[in-house]
Design a protein around this motif. Structure first.
Motif, short mmCIF file in Angstrom:
data_model
loop_
_atom_site.label_atom_id
_atom_site.label_comp_id
_atom_site.label_asym_id
_atom_site.label_seq_id
_atom_site.Cartn_x
_atom_site.Cartn_y
_atom_site.Cartn_z
N VAL A 37 5.24 42.23 50.31
CA VAL A 37 4.46 41.85 50.10
C VAL A 37 3.14 43.30 50.98
CG1 VAL A 37 2.10 41.14 49.78
CG2 VAL A 37 3.91 39.81 49.60
N ALA A 38 2.35 44.75 50.75
CA ALA A 38 2.02 45.65 51.32
C ALA A 38 1.03 45.89 51.12
CB ALA A 38 2.83 46.53 51.02
N GLY A 39 -0.08 45.63 52.64
CA GLY A 39 -1.51 45.69 52.47
C GLY A 39 -2.30 46.19 52.84
N ASN A 40 -3.70 46.57 53.48
CA ASN A 40 -4.49 47.35 54.46
C ASN A 40 -4.79 46.36 54.83
OD1 ASN A 40 -6.17 45.52 52.59
ND2 ASN A 40 -8.04 46.14 52.49
N HIS A 41 -4.78 46.54 56.28
CA HIS A 41 -5.39 46.08 57.56
C HIS A 41 -6.16 46.31 58.22
CE1 HIS A 41 -3.44 43.56 60.73
NE2 HIS A 41 -3.34 44.69 61.14
N LEU A 42 -7.05 45.39 58.51
CA LEU A 42 -8.57 45.77 58.56
C LEU A 42 -8.91 44.76 59.34
CD1 LEU A 42 -10.44 45.39 54.96
CD2 LEU A 42 -10.11 47.69 56.58
N SER A 43 -8.20 43.66 59.60
CA SER A 43 -8.61 42.78 60.40
C SER A 43 -7.42 41.87 61.22
CB SER A 43 -9.84 42.13 60.09
OG SER A 43 -9.57 40.35 60.98
N PHE A 44 -7.54 41.24 62.56
CA PHE A 44 -6.46 40.04 62.80
C PHE A 44 -6.72 39.38 62.43
CE2 PHE A 44 -5.83 37.11 65.71
CZ PHE A 44 -4.10 37.78 66.34
N ALA A 45 -7.53 38.82 61.57
CA ALA A 45 -7.41 37.85 60.47
C ALA A 45 -6.49 37.57 59.47
CB ALA A 45 -8.72 37.33 59.59
N ASP A 46 -5.82 39.10 59.46
CA ASP A 46 -5.54 39.46 57.84
C ASP A 46 -3.78 38.67 57.77
OD1 ASP A 46 -7.19 41.05 57.29
OD2 ASP A 46 -6.35 43.16 57.61
N HIS A 47 -3.73 38.96 59.32
CA HIS A 47 -2.09 38.10 59.39
C HIS A 47 -2.03 36.74 59.42
CE1 HIS A 47 -0.71 40.77 61.91
NE2 HIS A 47 -0.64 41.34 62.92
N PHE A 48 -2.98 35.90 59.21
CA PHE A 48 -3.47 34.79 58.98
C PHE A 48 -3.58 34.55 57.28
CE2 PHE A 48 -4.23 35.32 63.24
CZ PHE A 48 -2.86 34.93 64.05
N LEU A 49 -4.65 35.08 57.16
CA LEU A 49 -5.81 34.80 55.74
C LEU A 49 -4.77 34.67 54.78
CD1 LEU A 49 -8.92 36.13 56.47
CD2 LEU A 49 -8.16 34.00 55.37
N MET A 50 -3.83 36.29 54.66
CA MET A 50 -3.01 35.63 53.91
C MET A 50 -1.73 34.93 53.84
SD MET A 50 0.41 39.22 52.07
CE MET A 50 -0.70 40.78 52.89
N PRO A 51 -1.21 35.13 54.67
CA PRO A 51 0.07 33.21 54.98
C PRO A 51 -0.68 32.55 54.06
CG PRO A 51 0.36 34.72 56.55
CD PRO A 51 -0.86 35.63 56.39
N ALA A 52 -2.08 31.70 54.88
CA ALA A 52 -2.09 30.60 54.25
C ALA A 52 -2.76 30.24 53.02
CB ALA A 52 -4.21 30.65 54.48
N VAL A 53 -2.89 31.49 51.78
CA VAL A 53 -3.00 31.50 50.16
C VAL A 53 -2.10 31.44 49.56
CG1 VAL A 53 -5.84 32.47 50.71
CG2 VAL A 53 -3.61 34.01 49.99
N LEU A 54 -0.07 31.68 50.07
CA LEU A 54 0.27 31.64 49.29
C LEU A 54 1.57 30.79 49.03
CD1 LEU A 54 1.76 36.27 51.06
CD2 LEU A 54 1.00 35.04 48.09
N LYS A 55 2.31 30.11 47.75
CA LYS A 55 2.36 29.32 48.31
C LYS A 55 3.68 29.02 49.21
CE LYS A 55 0.64 27.81 43.95
NZ LYS A 55 1.42 27.72 42.91
N ARG A 56 4.30 30.35 49.23
CA ARG A 56 5.49 31.02 50.03
C ARG A 56 5.68 30.90 50.95
NH1 ARG A 56 9.34 35.21 46.81
NH2 ARG A 56 10.75 33.99 48.99
#
Length: 241
Positions: A37-56
């Motif tokens: 999963v390759a994403g843009n990186h705008l914030s420290f919060a990215d590390h936690f928000l993306m995993p929070a919405v994924l089932k895996r």
């Protein structure tokens, strides 16, 4: 154990309540098997928000500085990232890129999801910068799809330098998987790696609708920092009376 405790009991519900992220494209995340999963990186919060919405579960390659901070705060931060399953990567020296690739391939060899930010660092101004080719090397060597992801609104919620995030609308978009099987066995060719990386970055750009800069973020940031230091040297502020 700690990863799922954070995701479902402690941090995940808090993040969802605070940001109420709008999600699209979750159907593009495979239910099983290795993928990047390759994403843009705008914030420290990215590390936690993306995993929070994924089932895996997803594992990120995190910068080594998160694991080597001094004092109690540094030890707590390191313990937090290790418990959350994140892998430290030293970004300095000639072997830094190869070390990151080895660690990433190790995650993929287990049939897991690997999260990566091709820009190599957080955007300091909200724009999308040129991607580094490590993501292409891993995709071709492992023979796995790449799912582009766009984080929107996290820069406003927690820009670089801001310790605590401010509630702000956040959108997370996942795009259709990118298949690079046509380049199998060609990971040693620089032109191919650049083409694959650029295709990934274009997919992220299409999702995020950011302004694109065809230069590496770290280089631009270093130049701007040097220019600011030079201005301060030439035009020092007078002390207040």
């Amino acid at each position: 154990m700690f990863y799922y405790l954070l995701k479902y009991v402690v941090l995940g519900p808090l993040l969802k309540l605070t940001f109420r992220p709008r999600i699209s494209g979750l159907e593009h995340i495979p239910e099983s098997g290795a993928a990047i999963v390759a994403g843009n990186h705008l914030s420290f919060a990215d590390h936690f928000l993306m995993p929070a919405v994924l089932k895996r579960r997803i594992t990120f390659l995190a910068k080594a500085e998160y694991f080597t901070g001094p004092g109690l705060k540094g030890r707590l931060t390191a313990a937090f990232f290790r418990s959350a399953g994140q892998i430290p990567v030293d970004r300095s020296g000639k072997e830094a890129g190869q070390a990151a690739i080895r660690e990433g391939l190790g995650v993929l060899s287990k049939g897991e999801l690997l999260g990566i930010y091709p820009e190599g660092t957080r955007s300091h101004d909200g724009r999308l910068y040129k991607g580094k080719v490590g993501v292409a090397v891993m995709a071709l060597r492992a023979g796995v799809p790449v799912i582009p992801c766009a984080m929107i609104g996290t820069f406003e919620a927690q820009p670089p330098g801001k310790v605590l995030p401010t509630p702000h609308p956040v959108t997370i978009r996942f795009g259709e998987p990118l298949d690079f099987s046509r380049y199998a066995g060609m990971e040693g060719e620089k032109a191919i790696l650049r083409a694959v990386t650029d295709e990934i970055m274009y997919a992220i750009l299409s999702l995020s609708e950011q302004e694109y800069v065809d230069r590496y973020a770290a280089v631009v940031k270093a130049e701007e920092t040097a220019a600011k230091a030079e201005r301060q040297r030439r035009f020092p502020r007078l002390p207040r009376r």
